[in-house]
Design an enzyme around this catalytic site. Structure first.
Site, PDB file in Angstrom:
ATOM      1  N   ARG A  75       0.812  -1.341  -0.005  1.00 47.18           N
ATOM      2  CA  ARG A  75      -0.030   0.013  -0.103  1.00 47.18           C
ATOM      3  C   ARG A  75       0.856   1.118   0.066  1.00 47.18           C
ATOM      4  NH1 ARG A  75      -5.068  -1.703   4.028  1.00 47.18           N
ATOM      5  NH2 ARG A  75      -6.256  -2.971   2.299  1.00 47.18           N
ATOM      6  N   TYR A  92      -6.289  -1.093  -6.725  1.00 51.82           N
ATOM      7  CA  TYR A  92      -5.682  -2.220  -6.324  1.00 51.82           C
ATOM      8  C   TYR A  92      -4.711  -1.914  -5.143  1.00 51.82           C
ATOM      9  CZ  TYR A  92      -1.360  -1.006  -9.170  1.00 51.82           C
ATOM     10  OH  TYR A  92      -0.437  -0.454  -9.695  1.00 51.82           O
ATOM     11  N   GLU A  93      -4.805  -2.947  -4.204  1.00 48.12           N
ATOM     12  CA  GLU A  93      -4.140  -3.071  -2.956  1.00 48.12           C
ATOM     13  C   GLU A  93      -5.049  -2.278  -1.991  1.00 48.12           C
ATOM     14  OE1 GLU A  93      -1.889  -4.866  -2.255  1.00 48.12           O
ATOM     15  OE2 GLU A  93      -0.671  -5.368  -4.105  1.00 48.12           O
ATOM     16  N   GLY A  94      -6.212  -2.278  -2.281  1.00 48.72           N
ATOM     17  CA  GLY A  94      -7.440  -1.898  -1.331  1.00 48.72           C
ATOM     18  C   GLY A  94      -7.638  -0.511  -1.977  1.00 48.72           C
TER      19      GLY A  94
END
Lengths: 596, 596
Positions: free
Chosen positions: B297, B438-440
């Site tokens: 992140r 992406y990645e949350g």
């Protein structure tokens, strides 16, 4: 996905905000009341949902293609365009004298929204024809009108606007295309035009190019530009098509979006000169082009609303289908459709409120246009013209900028799926980005708002609008409901901030142009935000009345909620923007060029 | 265009904001002072400008391709990756014990920015390997470490993160991939994983997949998920590669951007089961995955800064080259490069100030990470860990959201040319959109900020940060220059608004979760804006001192101007956002579902 035209919201605006009943009192529009609007909108919905919508993705996958100077539209487009013309859609707002239906813009513009929602690339073609028609109606000789208008209005032929050249984009003073007068009163046109939307295609029998060029010996700069009609095929006396004119498409662009609409490079006069016909008088071309551009700018603003609406619908659909995680309030004890998550609702409400606000503003502006052009009373015409002209850069600038945010949110709602092209929503994100650029970038709209619409009259129009908004605030206060009071509070703060900025702009444009133009786009965004919010405030009042009268409770409740959201989430930004403009100009232009 | 790494700005942050001198006092980092930072950054600049940058556009035009389960990277990528590994770039931040260079994140993270500016698609591959390395370092057995780490750190092998399944995106509770224990302690893994970045390719000899799956009989939900290593090729005792494991790439996605990075659908166990090795303990997979995710992140946040920087540089270059229209202040009596127009400057300053603010924030966060992991004093470690964890969702969420605005502005500066793919800037607009997903997604980051980072400690961390910001305000006031005072005014208003929101969030998450989560993303944006603005305020103070000391006047003057711009144009938004959060929650969730 399939697009569903928001007929109910459109009719709400037409009836309650744009006051179609008043438009229908204008001579010539007697039949254009609410019933007509409803009938036309329902028919338009059917056509756009059924014919244009299914071609939208196909056009993205298989763009129009160029081969040896010939452009072939995406498969299905030619047939759809035939149905479009047969349905009389091109002539909706154009004069009955030339075969049009003579409907007010109040009705026509929402049909435009539907076309653009259904298929932005396709709808650009009639949008450009509209501009050509307006220019010829205003400035064309009787002969030009007789030769071209009927076929443009029917859609048998299409029109284009040829302004841009490689060195002349926003800066039309640098146009180099030239026109040599011939003894018979026609001209030979030479030059290269780029970014010509639907500048070449196979959907119509002829293409009527409206071209800016300099007549030999004309003054430098924008005062030496003339406007010419250059048909793709010459038109014989009897109206039949003659020889191919010397205008050729040498390539089309490879673009990020609106891929189905061919963006042509047109070469004029490489084989001896393209025959052109002067529109109006020499050296007044820019003035006439502005007629087309003002129509087109409004139209592009509507495109912003249209692509945003399409993106919103797709996001709503996905968020009702996609199951992921439990709601934070524990209302569902299992993974639920993501529309149950507050942030997804926030995104959808952001989109929805932007769209409804901008649509309402465009609707009110359209109604002013109708009154400005057709009302019997000169003062009413003048007042409406002033109102309309103030709104055009806002409809164009604000609606298109918001469409960037809305299409981005639509991708976001889809999560990872949104980034995959097959999902379809990425297309809207790519398509929308042209809207803040063509027909004058947002900065060009802002220049118009600052210069012609604010400084020129010392801020008088802006302040008159502020007074009208203040009256709406009083109505909200009188209503006294919590939603109305919350709206009144935000509207008041926004209106006061607006007046500050109008004073700043009107007071400093001459003395401190850098300071004013440093905030020109924020001023446009603030003003567009306020004017759309004002229409949402009016909508809230109407919806409260309708609700009290027992009419369509679900719709009216949703309108009130959406208006309140607009107040708390969009209008709330305005005081901060005021600070940036009025107190933040210094550092916009302070950095040394070599430090960038 | 060619990318030029902003080494000077990076070193300014590393020296003055991230206090590398303090980091270099930590045992193990003795050699990692400013001189080392400068040497590494200059070397990194050379590599990324010379090797990765020239491949960026090629990857967009000719994406990685899939055929019969084999993915071939864009031409040139394999060779570039070889140079990347030979240069030791993969191991920059990783332990010397496994062949890494053991440099602090304070230095490593800006090298990551350069890689991502030069070539976002390429840089994703080492970014994912970093995550795999961190997970194995933290939770892997000695045997797993011995088998995999050295080759991952060298870049001989690459790593992936396998979380997502068709029904399980943000909602990992729905993971269905399963693992059957075998008598020898290994597992057979079965399932379908999607959106696996660099999940299959030809740049490395082996790919080490880190995979979430459920062991038979595990509890429902996230507490029944375990983490496995599943290598593409089995690894023999002697470290040589053995048989092909039963994990196969059945397709790659057709995406809007980052086209050179293959996004794989991986099928595990279709031919009997893929051999997997448990990482750590059963059912603790999510916890370990969060280690990877937190690294990733932060890394994706840096990607936002990186793509924004690249877009900014291209926009600057274009605006200095493109001649169009006269400046409004009459300073040039002819058409001039568009950078002379205030609105172009406003766009460039907007981009620049966002980038510098976010870069400064990321730099300060990296330094906290180093102290949190390596400082000898436990309390210092704890305080820095708290600081770092608060900043991760901001670095990720705010930097990536700002990158959407910056890449959009970069297209806008280019006008019509920006929409033509050959110009190249459209790629950045398309590439950037994945970063908020992406990645949350941004909403997932906001959930983290609301839940783990704010509610859990009753807002204590937020309020402690506010106290630090107040101290910076006092320093600004003491400095007393007009720029410092203007910054102090905006910072104070923003900080007070932030504290209001922290109290609102901490006070209502349990009782009114819908109201809090309705404002979660605005809270994240407000907080990211404030924290980046705070770093710009600190930068302003440093730059004033440096200027007074006669150091690098042009750079320091530019820093002061940019900080002031940040204050008046970004921090100024914060009080409005506070109102939307604290007073505007009601209408976010009020609309009936059927009204959408």
């Amino acid at each position: 996905m399939s697009y569903k035209a928001p007929v109910k919201d459109m009719l709400f605006n037409i009836e309650h905000l744009a006051n179609i009943a008043e438009i229908a009192k204008i001579p010539g529009f007697e039949d254009a009341g609410l019933d007509t609007a409803q009938a036309v909108l329902e028919e338009a919905a059917k056509f756009n949902e059924g014919v244009l919508d299914p071609l939208n993705r196909e056009g993205d996958i298989n763009p129009s293609s160029w081969k040896d100077g010939v452009v072939t539209a995406t498969k299905g487009f030619k047939e759809a365009f035939k149905l479009f013309t047969e349905g009389g859609w091109q002539g909706l707002q154009h004069p009955v004298d030339f075969g049009g239906q003579g409907l007010p813009k109040t009705i026509g513009s929402v049909c435009g929204e539907m076309q653009n929602s259904a298929n932005l690339s396709f709808a650009l073609c009639p949008l450009l024809s509209d501009g050509a028609i307006e220019a010829l109606l205003t400035a064309g000789s009787d002969e030009l009108k007789a030769t071209y208008l009927e076929n443009l209005v029917s859609g048998k032929w299409t029109g284009t606007m040829n302004l841009t050249e490689p060195q002349a984009g926003s800066d039309l003073a640098m146009v180099r295309s030239r026109a040599e007068p011939l003894p018979d009163g026609t001209y030979k046109v030479f030059g290269t035009k780029i970014f010509i939307t639907w500048g070449e295609h196979d959907m119509a029998e002829n293409i009527v190019h409206l071209v800016l060029a300099r007549v030999q010996g004309a003054p430098e700069g924008v005062k030496g530009i003339s406007l010419f009609v250059v048909p793709k095929f010459m038109v014989n006396k009897d109206g039949s098509l003659g020889a191919r004119n010397d205008v050729h498409c040498v390539s089309i662009e490879h673009k990020m979006g609106i891929k189905a609409s061919p963006t042509a490079v047109l070469q004029y006069g490489d084989h001896g000169g393209a025959i052109g016909y002067l529109v109006g008088q020499e050296n007044r071309g820019l003035e006439y082009m502005f007629i087309m551009m003002n129509a087109a700018r409004y139209g592009v603003g509507v495109q912003g609303i249209a692509i945003a609406e399409r993106a919103y619908q797709k996001a709503v659909q996905f968020s009702k289908d996609r199951v992921q995680s439990r709601p934070v309030d524990g209302s569902i004890a299992a993974s639920a459709p993501i529309i149950h998550h507050p942030d997804v609702k926030r995104m959808l409400m952001t989109m929805r409120s932007y769209i409804e606000g901008c649509r309402a503003l465009a609707s009110v502006a359209a109604s002013a246009y109708d009154a400005a052009h057709h009302h019997p009373d000169a003062q009413v015409r003048k007042d409406n013209q002033t109102f309309y002209e103030f709104m055009v850069p806002l409809v164009k600038g604000y609606s298109t900028e918001m469409s960037l945010e809305v299409t981005s949110l639509a991708v976001q709602v889809h999560g990872g799926m949104g980034f995959i092209e097959e999902t379809g929503v990425a297309q809207y994100y790519r398509d929308a980005k042209i809207l803040t650029i063509y027909e004058g970038t947002t900065a060009i709209q802002a220049n118009d708002l600052v210069g012609r619409k604010t400084s020129r009259d010392g801020g008088a129009t802006g302040k008159a609008l502020a007074a009208q908004i203040e009256a709406t605030e009083a109505e909200l206060a009188k209503s006294g409901t919590p939603h109305a009071l919350a709206m009144a509070k935000r509207l008041k703060a926004a209106r006061e901030a607006f007046v500050d900025v109008v004073n700043f702009v009107a007071g400093n444009t001459k003395a401190s142009p850098n300071a004013v133009f440093a905030g020109s786009v924020p001023y446009l965004m603030l003003t567009g935000n306020l004017m759309a919010g004002w229409q949402m405030a009016r909508s809230l009042l109407v919806a409260q009345e309708q609700l009290a009268a027992g009419n369509d409770a679900a719709f009216m409740q949703a309108k009130i909620t959406t208006a309140r959201f607009y107040a708390d989430h969009h209008l709330a930004k305005i005081p901060g923007t005021r600070d940036s403009i009025v107190e933040g100009a210094e550092c916009v232009t302070a950095l040394a060029l070599e430090s960038f």
